[in-house]
Design an enzyme around this catalytic site. Structure first.
Site, PDB file in Angstrom:
ATOM      1  N   CYS A   6      12.113   4.562  12.645  1.00 19.47           N
ATOM      2  CA  CYS A   6      11.854   4.791  14.067  1.00 19.47           C
ATOM      3  C   CYS A   6      10.721   3.900  14.581  1.00 19.47           C
ATOM      4  O   CYS A   6       9.813   3.546  13.821  1.00 19.47           O
ATOM      5  CB  CYS A   6      11.463   6.252  14.225  1.00 19.47           C
ATOM      6  SG  CYS A   6      12.058   6.955  15.742  1.00 19.47           S
ATOM      7  N   ASP A 132       9.697  17.499  12.555  1.00 15.49           N
ATOM      8  CA  ASP A 132       8.551  16.593  12.517  1.00 15.49           C
ATOM      9  C   ASP A 132       7.289  17.443  12.409  1.00 15.49           C
ATOM     10  O   ASP A 132       7.308  18.647  12.662  1.00 15.49           O
ATOM     11  CB  ASP A 132       8.539  15.746  13.802  1.00 15.49           C
ATOM     12  CG  ASP A 132       7.640  14.520  13.722  1.00 15.49           C
ATOM     13  OD1 ASP A 132       7.049  14.270  12.648  1.00 15.49           O
ATOM     14  OD2 ASP A 132       7.536  13.804  14.736  1.00 15.49           O
TER      15      ASP A 132
HETATM   16  O1  LIG Z   1       6.534   7.218  17.285  1.00 16.68           O
HETATM   17  C1  LIG Z   1       6.110   7.472  18.417  1.00 16.68           C
HETATM   18  O2  LIG Z   1       5.207   6.822  18.938  1.00 16.68           O
HETATM   19  C2  LIG Z   1       6.691   8.623  19.181  1.00 16.68           C
HETATM   20  C3  LIG Z   1       6.220   8.878  20.455  1.00 16.68           C
HETATM   21  C4  LIG Z   1       6.746   9.915  21.206  1.00 16.68           C
HETATM   22  C5  LIG Z   1       7.738  10.704  20.665  1.00 16.68           C
HETATM   23  C6  LIG Z   1       8.226  10.469  19.384  1.00 16.68           C
HETATM   24  C7  LIG Z   1       7.713   9.439  18.632  1.00 16.68           C
HETATM   25  N1  LIG Z   1       8.174   9.217  17.345  1.00 16.68           N
HETATM   26  C8  LIG Z   1       9.257   9.984  16.831  1.00 16.68           C
HETATM   27  C9  LIG Z   1       9.790   9.721  15.516  1.00 16.68           C
HETATM   28  O3  LIG Z   1      10.988   9.851  15.311  1.00 16.68           O
HETATM   29  C10 LIG Z   1       8.919   9.419  14.340  1.00 16.68           C
HETATM   30  O4  LIG Z   1       9.700   8.735  13.430  1.00 16.68           O
HETATM   31  C11 LIG Z   1       8.444  10.730  13.734  1.00 16.68           C
HETATM   32  O5  LIG Z   1       7.538  11.317  14.641  1.00 16.68           O
HETATM   33  C12 LIG Z   1       7.759  10.510  12.383  1.00 16.68           C
HETATM   34  O6  LIG Z   1       6.649   9.661  12.522  1.00 16.68           O
HETATM   35  P1  LIG Z   1       5.695   9.367  11.258  1.00 16.68           P
HETATM   36  O7  LIG Z   1       4.960  10.615  10.949  1.00 16.68           O
HETATM   37  O8  LIG Z   1       4.793   8.268  11.697  1.00 16.68           O
HETATM   38  O9  LIG Z   1       6.601   8.929  10.151  1.00 16.68           O
END
Ligand SMILES: O=C(O)c1ccccc1NCC(=O)[C@H](O)[C@H](O)COP(=O)(O)O
Length: 209
Positions: A6, A132
């Site tokens: 993502c 999440d």
């Molecule tokens: O990634 C972002 O900036 C974000 C912003 C607003 C809504 C969702 C967002 N990310 C969503 C995702 O799918 C991420 O992959 C998920 O939160 C996991 O993130 P991480 O903990 O950094 O792997």
């Protein structure tokens, strides 16, 4: 298992990650994110991707009109609702975009009975669930992990993604406790917000074989 990376912002990185074997790419369509990309940018990146890869737009409390427009311009195959969207909104969206995968994300502190009830209310409104980690000031991409032991008994009737702080280093540990249908990573495979590192994705995929 589905592997979703993502926060793609650059065509070259998206193409490299797709070619390594990720099954889905996520595009952050929430303007307050450092990983934000406009629909036109998604359309441009799309030109460099294999047709088979899932392309998911991630929205936070966006309107039906905005989501539909982004899906059309960006040629998305799915939408991930990462805000406070209600089951009714999800249902309407699915009726409006019947060929588009709908994923509802839940930002979870503890998998309490109350949270399980909240998730259950979406079962007939979306195609896929995503869990999440909760963060008090950020919607996603936080690098915070869930308590995987808590999730061992999470067996929803819909397919689901595990997200939240997953990295190539901790993925095997996470999957010893949890059996999701897919995993979703962002900050664990990047150099800086929105700047993905294909070498980290390669390392991740090596851990999964
Ligand atoms: O990634 C972002 O900036 C974000 C912003 C607003 C809504 C969702 C967002 N990310 C969503 C995702 O799918 C991420 O992959 C998920 O939160 C996991 O993130 P991480 O903990 O950094 O792997």
């Amino acid at each position: 298992m589905r592997i979703k990376i993502c926060g793609i912002t650059q065509a070259e990185q998206g193409a490299a990650i797709a070619n390594l074997g990720a099954t889905a790419l996520g595009f952050i369509c929430s303007p307050s994110s450092p990983r934000y990309v406009r629909a036109e940018q998604i359309a441009n990146i799309r030109e460099y991707l294999p047709a088979s890869i899932d392309r998911i737009g991630v929205f936070v409390n966006a309107s039906m009109e905005e989501i539909s427009k982004t899906v059309e311009i960006g040629d998305l195959t799915g939408v991930q609702l990462h805000g406070d969207e209600s089951p009714e909104f999800c249902q309407q969206l699915r009726q409006h975009l019947p060929d588009i995968e709908s994923i509802k994300a839940f930002r979870v502190r503890h998998l309490s009975p109350e949270v399980l009830n909240t998730i259950a209310a979406y079962q007939s409104s979306v195609d896929t669930l995503l869990l999440d980690a909760y963060h008090p000031t950020q919607w996603g991409g936080t690098g915070h992990t869930l308590n995987w032991q808590d999730l061992a008994s999470f067996l929803p009737p819909l397919p689901w993604f595990l997200a939240g702080g997953l990295t190539p280093e901790n993925i095997q540990h996470a999957l010893q406790h949890v059996s999701p249908d897919g995993i979703d990573l962002s900050s664990g495979v990047e150099r800086a917000p929105g700047n993905k590192d294909p070498n980290k994705v390669k390392y991740l995929l090596e851990q999964l074989t």
